[in-house]
Design an enzyme around this catalytic site. Structure first.
Site, PDB file in Angstrom:
ATOM      1  N   GLU A 153      -4.585   7.956  -3.051  1.00 28.72           N
ATOM      2  CA  GLU A 153      -5.041   6.677  -2.517  1.00 28.72           C
ATOM      3  C   GLU A 153      -5.335   5.682  -3.629  1.00 28.72           C
ATOM      4  OE1 GLU A 153      -5.361   4.415   0.848  1.00 28.72           O
ATOM      5  OE2 GLU A 153      -4.793   6.529   0.691  1.00 28.72           O
ATOM      6  N   HIS A 160       0.826  -1.207   0.000  1.00 30.49           N
ATOM      7  CA  HIS A 160       0.000   0.000   0.000  1.00 30.49           C
ATOM      8  C   HIS A 160       0.865   1.263   0.000  1.00 30.49           C
ATOM      9  CE1 HIS A 160      -3.688   2.300   1.257  1.00 30.49           C
ATOM     10  NE2 HIS A 160      -2.767   3.110   1.749  1.00 30.49           N
ATOM     11  N   GLU A 161       1.784   1.344   0.938  1.00 28.74           N
ATOM     12  CA  GLU A 161       2.593   2.560   1.048  1.00 28.74           C
ATOM     13  C   GLU A 161       3.546   2.724  -0.134  1.00 28.74           C
ATOM     14  OE1 GLU A 161       1.664   4.703   3.094  1.00 28.74           O
ATOM     15  OE2 GLU A 161       0.387   3.392   4.311  1.00 28.74           O
ATOM     16  N   HIS A 174       1.832   4.802  -2.773  1.00 28.67           N
ATOM     17  CA  HIS A 174       1.955   6.238  -2.506  1.00 28.67           C
ATOM     18  C   HIS A 174       3.345   6.738  -2.910  1.00 28.67           C
ATOM     19  CE1 HIS A 174      -1.805   6.945  -0.457  1.00 28.67           C
ATOM     20  NE2 HIS A 174      -1.571   6.045   0.477  1.00 28.67           N
TER      21      HIS A 174
END
Length: 523
Positions: free
Chosen positions: A316, A286-287, A290
């Site tokens: 996101e 997930h990160e 970003h």
């Protein structure tokens, strides 16, 4: 670079050259001013990263003071009347340039930020920085101790500060509107409410159909997985995605996040649960989404307002795309599952791929937003969004927030909240920031993740087969070319339509969810 073809009617060639020279000088002055502001904000970001990773507890009081000082200095420079005069002088020049010219975008975005920042008093900015730093530190202790009483006065103060910020922008339809606009420019509470209502109507029957099926066994994920092996495997995957460790690193924290100090220094954090493989792995994926967005911005935008992702929702979309649409897909694990089995032979050596794939995609109404499955996740976001609006409206008191929270979880997800730790204290956002504008981006991002991936597949039909071979260069390249490199040149709505061909729409997302989970649950 200055657009040397700009002209003004009636000017001679000599006058045009003089104007161009003057504008070049003014642009250099603007960039110098913006760089100072960015340096101060980056220094504050480093201190915040340190507070969340390595800072000893004894540094909390001083850290709050230091962050307040840096925020005050950055705000003073951001609202300097001389900066306002400079931008006013440059705006007519910006209007002579093509809309997507970097100089036009820089002037336009800097002017918008200046107009916004001059409405907020410097003392209020400093007060917010000091308070949120102290509140975050208190939350890191209060949550594991299940102590809402300690956080109650902090949260009441946060609500007061949030309303004061909103009141700096009179004329809003809802007090959340200015706060939402900070994160998702152009969005309003009424628009999001209507969008969420349509999405809820689509999600609810799907959730009901799934929970009526026999539950999936995910016990294979809940064995002992050593921390260092988990970290190494997660880093291996995101290197393959395209996260550049020459310009980044990963560390441990309470609540995973990404932070950027420059295009050359974009860091991520994760958390590891040695008895839940999915927690750390999918946080890392997930990160990294970003971070790859920030690493992919045109380096020419460094130290300017253009050098950041354009909105919380678009940002996101990248983290959810890589975490879920790629990282929880069957083609992805057809390649990586044998490597995962080799890393954890005792835990997974005898577990078939289909069992593992179904386990990581189990749908089960639950307490924790960050642990939620793809199908029920948005209900967590909607609960928080509705509660934020009620708090800002004055229809919900902070002291009554836990009761309201628990009631919504029982009504919407059918689960009983046993304590504050896994209830109202679970998210850092209200305890390390303001109330309002923080949560809607998660669901906007979910919707956009499917819309962007559909556009990438339409342009490159081989993407799924490449993922099955452990190759991501085509997908990463499309995202970099169509989203990342632009930074904040365009508004969120402009970027969405340029990249995908249509405005934001829920249909690609719901098609993705229905097709994937109908197959998993034999609906």
């Amino acid at each position: 670079m200055l657009h040397n073809n700009a002209c003004w009617p009636g000017d001679s060639e000599a006058e045009i050259r003089k104007r161009v020279s003057t504008m070049e000088h003014r642009l250099q002055e603007l960039r110098a001013r913006l760089q100072e502001i960015d340096d101060l904000n980056s220094a504050a970001a480093i201190l915040s990263w340190d507070q969340s990773t390595y800072m000893p507890p004894g540094g909390a009081a001083a850290r709050a003071r230091q962050l307040a000082t840096l925020s005050r200095l950055a705000h003073e420079k951001s609202t300097d009347p001389e900066l306002g005069k400079l931008l006013a002088e440059l705006m007519p020049y910006a209007e002579t340039l093509p809309y997507d010219h970097p100089d036009a975008a820089l002037i336009r975005v800097a002017h918008r930020n200046y107009e916004r920042m001059t409405r907020i008093p410097t003392d209020l900015v400093s007060e917010i920085a000091a308070h949120t730093a102290a509140s975050y530190h208190a939350w890191t202790k209060a949550r594991p101790e299940n102590d809402f009483a300690t956080m109650l006065p902090y949260l009441e103060r946060t609500l007061e500060l949030s309303r004061r910020v909103a009141d700096c922008f009179p004329g809003y339809d809802h007090p959340a509107d200015p706060l939402i606009d900070f994160s998702d420019y152009g969005m309003r509470a009424a628009v999001i409410r209507e969008l969420f209502a349509r999405l809820r109507a689509e999600l609810t029957p799907l959730i009901r159909a799934i929970v009526a099926q026999p539950p999936i066994d995910d016990s294979c994920l809940r064995q002992y997985y050593p921390r260092n092996d988990q970290l190494a495997f997660g880093e291996h995957i995101i290197r393959r995605f395209g996260y550049d460790f020459e310009r980044g690193r990963q560390d441990l924290t309470h609540h995973p996040f990404m932070t950027k100090f420059s295009v050359g220094d974009v860091r991520i954090t994760t958390r590891i649960n040695e008895h839940d493989l999915g927690d750390g792995l999918f946080s890392t994926l997930h990160e990294s989404g970003h971070a790859m967005y920030e690493q992919g911005i045109d380096p020419a935008f460094e130290a300017t307002p253009l050098c950041s992702g354009v909105s919380a929702g678009v940002h996101e979309s990248q983290s959810r795309l890589w975490e879920n649409l790629i990282g929880r897909s069957l083609p992805f694990w057809e390649y990586f599952y044998p490597e995962l089995q080799q890393t954890f032979p005792q835990q997974l050596g005898q577990v078939p791929l289909d069992t593992f794939y179904r386990a990581i995609n189990r749908v089960q109404p639950s307490l924790i937003r960050t642990d939620a499955d793809e199908v029920t996740y948005n209900l967590h976001v909607m609960i928080r969004f509705d509660l934020e609006l009620a708090l800002l409206e004055g229809n919900l008191k902070v002291r009554d927030l836990p009761e309201a929270w628990n009631a919504r979880y029982a009504e919407d997800l059918g689960v009983t909240v046993p304590d504050y730790r896994d209830g109202v204290l679970q998210d850092v956002h209200w305890f390390g920031g303001l109330i309002g504008g923080a949560f809607q981006g998660y669901t906007l991002g979910n919707i956009l993740s499917a819309q962007f991936l559909a556009a990438a597949r339409a342009a490159h039909p081989t993407i799924d087969e490449e993922i099955r071979q452990g190759e991501f260069a085509t997908l990463h390249g499309w995202l970099r070319e169509n989203i990342y490199r632009y930074g904040s040149i365009f508004t969120p709505n402009e970027l969405i339509e340029r990249a995908s061909g249509t405005p934001l729409r829920i249909e690609p997302y719901m098609t993705y969810l229905r097709e994937k989970y109908s197959a998993i649950y034999n609906l």
